[in-house]
Design an enzyme around this catalytic site. Structure first.
Site, PDB file in Angstrom:
ATOM      1  N   ASP A 202      23.194  42.115   6.657  1.00 45.11           N
ATOM      2  CA  ASP A 202      22.435  43.356   6.660  1.00 45.11           C
ATOM      3  C   ASP A 202      21.477  43.354   7.859  1.00 45.11           C
ATOM      4  OD1 ASP A 202      21.222  41.185   5.387  1.00 45.11           O
ATOM      5  OD2 ASP A 202      19.881  42.442   4.215  1.00 45.11           O
TER       6      ASP A 202
ATOM      7  N   GLU B 235      14.164  32.506  11.649  1.00 42.02           N
ATOM      8  CA  GLU B 235      15.345  32.938  10.879  1.00 42.02           C
ATOM      9  C   GLU B 235      16.584  33.068  11.756  1.00 42.02           C
ATOM     10  OE1 GLU B 235      16.305  36.936   8.191  1.00 42.02           O
ATOM     11  OE2 GLU B 235      15.011  37.086   9.955  1.00 42.02           O
TER      12      GLU B 235
ATOM     13  N   GLN C 126      26.043  38.417  -3.825  1.00 34.08           N
ATOM     14  CA  GLN C 126      26.088  37.985  -2.424  1.00 34.08           C
ATOM     15  C   GLN C 126      27.352  37.177  -2.191  1.00 34.08           C
ATOM     16  OE1 GLN C 126      22.399  36.474  -0.489  1.00 34.08           O
ATOM     17  NE2 GLN C 126      22.610  38.455   0.497  1.00 34.08           N
TER      18      GLN C 126
END
Length: 621
Positions: A365, A559, A249
């Protein structure tokens, strides 16, 4: 003042009157009278609780008492009437970080393996063969715990081997540490909701929040687990699940070290061991030519692996698979099955998934910026992060190791790392900076041209400190207004997605969605270049959005947000994590929690007061 109440009785009456849509929350969408009278069981004194926010606070306080005692209990009115900014910040510091903390050991294993993503009856934990201590510990545990199996990963596993694990997916072990009486798992903090494992770049932002809240040991533990992953899995993982073994990542390990050392230096030996691991990761993960290093001298995201990413929901790729199913004259499910089993191979589709897995490695993503092109791009984000690595390593060597840092036979100097950073800066300005647009764009090194997608990653060079004063001015004065909504910056401009395919899903990292890491990196970038008033504004906008949303929706901290409507009600792929709970939000969401605490460190007192009053940013700026 405290009221003695029959907790269960008041709880049920409150829900019956105020939770009219029966979702186990009291929100602005409910149609109750928005007024509930409390009566003290002893004194018979009365207090009217009025409005969505105060009623939802009452529900949360009752739910907390109900967890421990359904009989008589005292409710503190000061908690019901608490300033919303103080309430959110207090709950993050006192409750949410603890709720999100996990360990992989005898005590904590059950919480990790009893997960909606654990698909088999027997939960599997994978342990690296060279972690002898871990192998011995977990094999002993296997004999004690039911429905738990340990698998040993071979030392030099292949991409093909990792693909076989998809038939028996599991968790990857993390670091253990010797305590007085036993070995224990080194703790880590998960994002929350269905994300019940340690994620790569989330962990950096979470670490920033932990350090602000004085939880230095937990931030240090994150660094320990980063180090463990690099040594045992060869990289900082997308997350510690078997199907992420081929994917890293965004690189933020050195930034976490800098933040920790600023707060509290554990010891010079500790820093030395971590700096060695940062350099190891830099050289073996990022600077291998043909892998994540490209002929331009700049980097890309480039995940390994074969076929479709394992972690997506069934049907996620149907829009991608459909034309290939038609091409091979098969029903879509049959085509998918044969493709996954590799009895049918399609080179063009394989290439699509190289880009897709690389996009997931980027943390973004998904976004139209990276779909079917990610592995061809010297992206602004990864090169900003690596520039920061180079500057951080130079700084740490100069500040703590007298300008020379020995790793084995190699002597690293701060000057050498400054030169690496200078080379990257020059290359990025040559290939990625667009003077006409006043933005940084990803560079397509295959087609030798910029990829002019207007993404929030254009501000990452401000955070990394790699742009000059003129570029900073243009980014702030020309580029930034194109991203700003009432509640912060969007993942891309609206113009950038104007030509996106109408049939494709709405990509969650594009317009109109707003994300905590984009805001936090922007704020620090603005401060780096002395745009202090603009930093205040951008912090206020995002914190206002979080606060307003929590006030209106029973303390929800999600989120991400839809900035077009200033709401957590996101209608895009994957939905919105952190919004599913009964009565009381117990954990928030990792990097949004962190952004709130970080933003409050920046915000001045006058704006904090307005934030508590929920004054709209559009009335201030």
């Amino acid at each position: 003042m405290k009221f003695l109440l029959n907790i269960d009785k008041v709880f049920q009456e409150l829900l019956l009157q105020e939770d009219t849509d029966r979702d186990k929350k009291i929100t602005k969408d409910d149609n109750g009278p928005k007024k509930f009278v409390l009566v003290d069981e002893t004194t018979k004194q009365q207090e009217a609780i009025v409005g969505t926010y105060h009623l939802s606070n009452l529900l949360q306080e009752l739910a907390q008492l109900k967890d421990t005692n359904s009989g008589m209990g005292e409710v503190d009115l000061s908690r019901i009437q608490e300033n919303p900014v103080q309430r959110i910040s207090r709950k993050i510091k006192d409750d949410y970080w603890e709720e999100l903390t996990r360990t992989i050991d005898k005590k904590g294993l059950t919480q990790i393996i009893e997960d909606e993503k654990t698909s088999s009856d027997v939960a599997t934990l994978y342990v690296a063969a060279k972690d002898k201590q871990g192998v011995a510990y977990f094999q002993a545990l296997e004999k004690e715990l039911p429905n738990f199996k340990v698998e040993i990963l071979p030392e030099n596993y292949s991409v093909e081997y990792v693909e076989t694990l998809n038939e028996k997916p599991g968790i990857l072990a993390l670091a253990l540490e010797q305590k007085i009486y036993s070995l224990q798992g080194v703790p880590f903090v998960v994002p929350g909701g269905r994300f019940n494992e340690m994620y790569g770049w989330d962990s950096y932002f979470i670490g920033v929040g932990l350090l602000i809240d004085g939880q230095v040991d937990k931030a240090i533990a994150i660094a320990e687990n980063f180090k463990y992953q690099i040594i045992h899995y060869g990289k900082i993982l997308n997350a510690n699940r078997s199907y992420y073994l081929t994917r890293t990542q965004p690189p933020l390990y050195s930034s976490l070290l800098i933040e920790i050392v600023k707060k509290k230096m554990p010891s010079l030996d500790w820093l030395r061991s971590h700096l060695e691991t940062v350099i190891l990761e830099y050289n073996t993960v990022w600077m291998v030519q043909g892998n994540r290093l490209t002929p331009t001298g700049l980097n890309r995201y480039k995940a390994d692996g074969i076929g479709m990413p394992f972690e997506v929901e069934p049907g996620h790729f149907d829009d991608v698979l459909e034309p290939y199913a038609k091409k091979h004259k098969l029903p879509i499910r049959e085509f998918e099955k044969q493709y996954l089993q590799r009895t049918l191979v399609d080179a063009e589709l394989d290439e699509y998934f190289v880009h897709d897995r690389s996009m997931r490695e980027s943390g973004h993503d998904t976004t139209n910026r990276l779909i079917n092109t990610c592995a061809n791009l010297n992206s602004v984000d990864v090169n900003s992060f690596l520039y920061k690595y180079e500057k951080d390593v130079a700084y740490l060597i100069a500040t703590y190791f007298g300008n020379t840092f020995q790793v084995g036979d190699v002597a690293h100097t701060s000057e050498e790392w400054e030169q690496k950073a200078l080379f990257r800066k020059d290359k990025m300005n040559q290939l990625c900076w667009n003077e006409a647009s006043s933005m940084y764009f990803d560079y397509d090194f295959v087609n030798h041209e910029q990829f002019p997608f207007e993404a929030a990653t254009t501000f990452f060079p401000l955070w990394a400190g790699l742009c000059d004063e003129n570029q900073a001015k243009k980014l702030v004065e020309v580029a930034l207004p194109q991203f700003v909504k009432a509640g912060g910056i969007t993942g891309s401009t609206k113009a950038s997605i104007a030509n996106a395919p109408k049939e494709a899903p709405q990509r969650q990292w594009d317009y109109p969605f707003g994300w905590a890491p984009h805001q936090m990196l922007l704020w620090e970038g603005l401060i780096n270049y002395n745009y202090l008033d603009k930093a205040q504004e951008m912090v206020y906008r995002w914190l206002w959005l979080i606060t307003k949303n929590a006030v209106d929706y029973n303390g929800t901290i999600p989120e991400k947000f839809d900035l077009e409507i200033s709401s957590h009600k996101v209608f895009a792929e994957y939905g919105n994590v952190g919004t599913e709970f009964d009565y009381i939000a117990k954990e928030g969401f990792g990097w949004v929690n962190a952004s709130y605490q970080y933003g409050l460190q920046i915000l001045n007192e006058e704006l904090k007061q307005k934030l508590g009053e929920l004054v709209s940013p559009d009335d201030i700026f």
